[in-house]
Enzyme design. Structure first.
Site, mmCIF file in Angstrom:
data_model
loop_
_atom_site.group_PDB
_atom_site.id
_atom_site.type_symbol
_atom_site.label_atom_id
_atom_site.label_comp_id
_atom_site.label_asym_id
_atom_site.label_seq_id
_atom_site.Cartn_x
_atom_site.Cartn_y
_atom_site.Cartn_z
ATOM 1 N N HIS A 1 0.853 -1.194 0.000
ATOM 2 C CA HIS A 1 0.000 0.000 0.000
ATOM 3 C C HIS A 1 0.886 1.240 0.000
ATOM 4 C CE1 HIS A 1 -3.907 -1.947 1.735
ATOM 5 N NE2 HIS A 1 -3.315 -2.736 0.849
ATOM 6 N N CYS B 1 -5.968 2.425 5.716
ATOM 7 C CA CYS B 1 -6.663 1.176 6.031
ATOM 8 C C CYS B 1 -6.125 0.637 7.355
ATOM 9 C CB CYS B 1 -6.442 0.164 4.908
ATOM 10 S SG CYS B 1 -4.787 -0.561 4.897
ATOM 11 N N CYS C 1 -2.305 -0.260 7.177
ATOM 12 C CA CYS C 1 -1.458 0.930 7.096
ATOM 13 C C CYS C 1 -1.482 1.707 8.399
ATOM 14 C CB CYS C 1 -1.898 1.811 5.935
ATOM 15 S SG CYS C 1 -1.562 1.063 4.323
ATOM 16 N N GLU D 1 1.078 3.919 1.893
ATOM 17 C CA GLU D 1 1.672 4.331 3.162
ATOM 18 C C GLU D 1 2.819 3.407 3.569
ATOM 19 O OE1 GLU D 1 -2.798 5.352 3.429
ATOM 20 O OE2 GLU D 1 -1.549 3.765 2.573
#
Length: 150
Positions: free
Chosen positions: A47, A77, A80, A49
C-alpha cells in the site's frame, strides 16, 4: 498533499495499482514517496503508506519516523494504520475518507468489524499452537543484551 494525490493518479494510470499515494516529509522536505503497487508487485502489503514508510526509513537509516509527517491521499486502512503507529510519525494528513474508498470498491469495513470480534468468532480461523516453545524466543529476547528496543 498534492504530491500524494498526484502519485495516486499517475501510478494508477500507469497500471501500478489502486489510486493511492503517500509522501513523508521531514523538516519541510519530501524524503519519501509511496504509491499502491499491490497488483503490479503481487504484494498485498504494498500500500502507498507502507511503501512510503519503507522508503523513508531506508533514507533516514532508522525504523522510526519521529519528526516526520505523513501525507496520504486516503484515510489509512487498518494495515497501514498499524504500520503508521509502529513508525511513529508526528502527524498524518489524509485526503479521501475510508467511506470514499468504499464507494469505489476499496471497503475495509469488514476488517474493522473483525478486529472487534473475539478470535473464535472471526471469519479467519486462528488457533494457538506450541505456546511454550514459542515463549522461548521471548525469553531469549528478554536476556539478549544487544537488543534494540522499539
Amino acid at each position: 498533499m498534492r504530491e500524494a494525490i498526484r502519485l495516486s493518479i499517475e501510478r494508477m494510470k500507469e497500471g501500478k495499482g489502486g489510486p493511492f499515494g503517500a509522501v513523508i516529509v521531514k523538516d519541510g522536505q519530501i524524503i519519501a514517496r509511496g504509491f499502491n503497487n499491490v497488483t503490479s508487485s503481487n504484494d498485498p502489503t504494498a500500500h502507498a503508506e507502507v511503501d512510503a514508510i519503507r522508503k523513508a526509513c531506508q533514507a533516514l537509516g532508522t525504523f522510526q519516523l519521529t519528526g516526520c509527517e505523513l501525507y496520504t491521499s486516503c484515510e489509512p486502512c487498518p494495515m497501514c494504520l498499524g504500520a503508521i503507529y509502529w513508525a511513529r510519525p508526528d502527524r498524518v494528513y489524509y485526503g479521501n475518507t475510508k467511506a470514499d474508498a468504499a464507494a469505489i470498491g476499496f471497503d475495509d469495513a469488514f476488517i474493522y468489524e473483525e478486529l472487534e470480534l473475539p478470535l473464535h468468532a472471526r471469519s479467519l480461523p486462528m488457533e494457538q499452537l506450541l505456546h511454550e516453545e514459542a515463549l522461548e524466543g521471548f525469553k531469549e529476547w528478554e536476556k539478549h543484551e544487544g537488543r534494540t528496543e522499539y
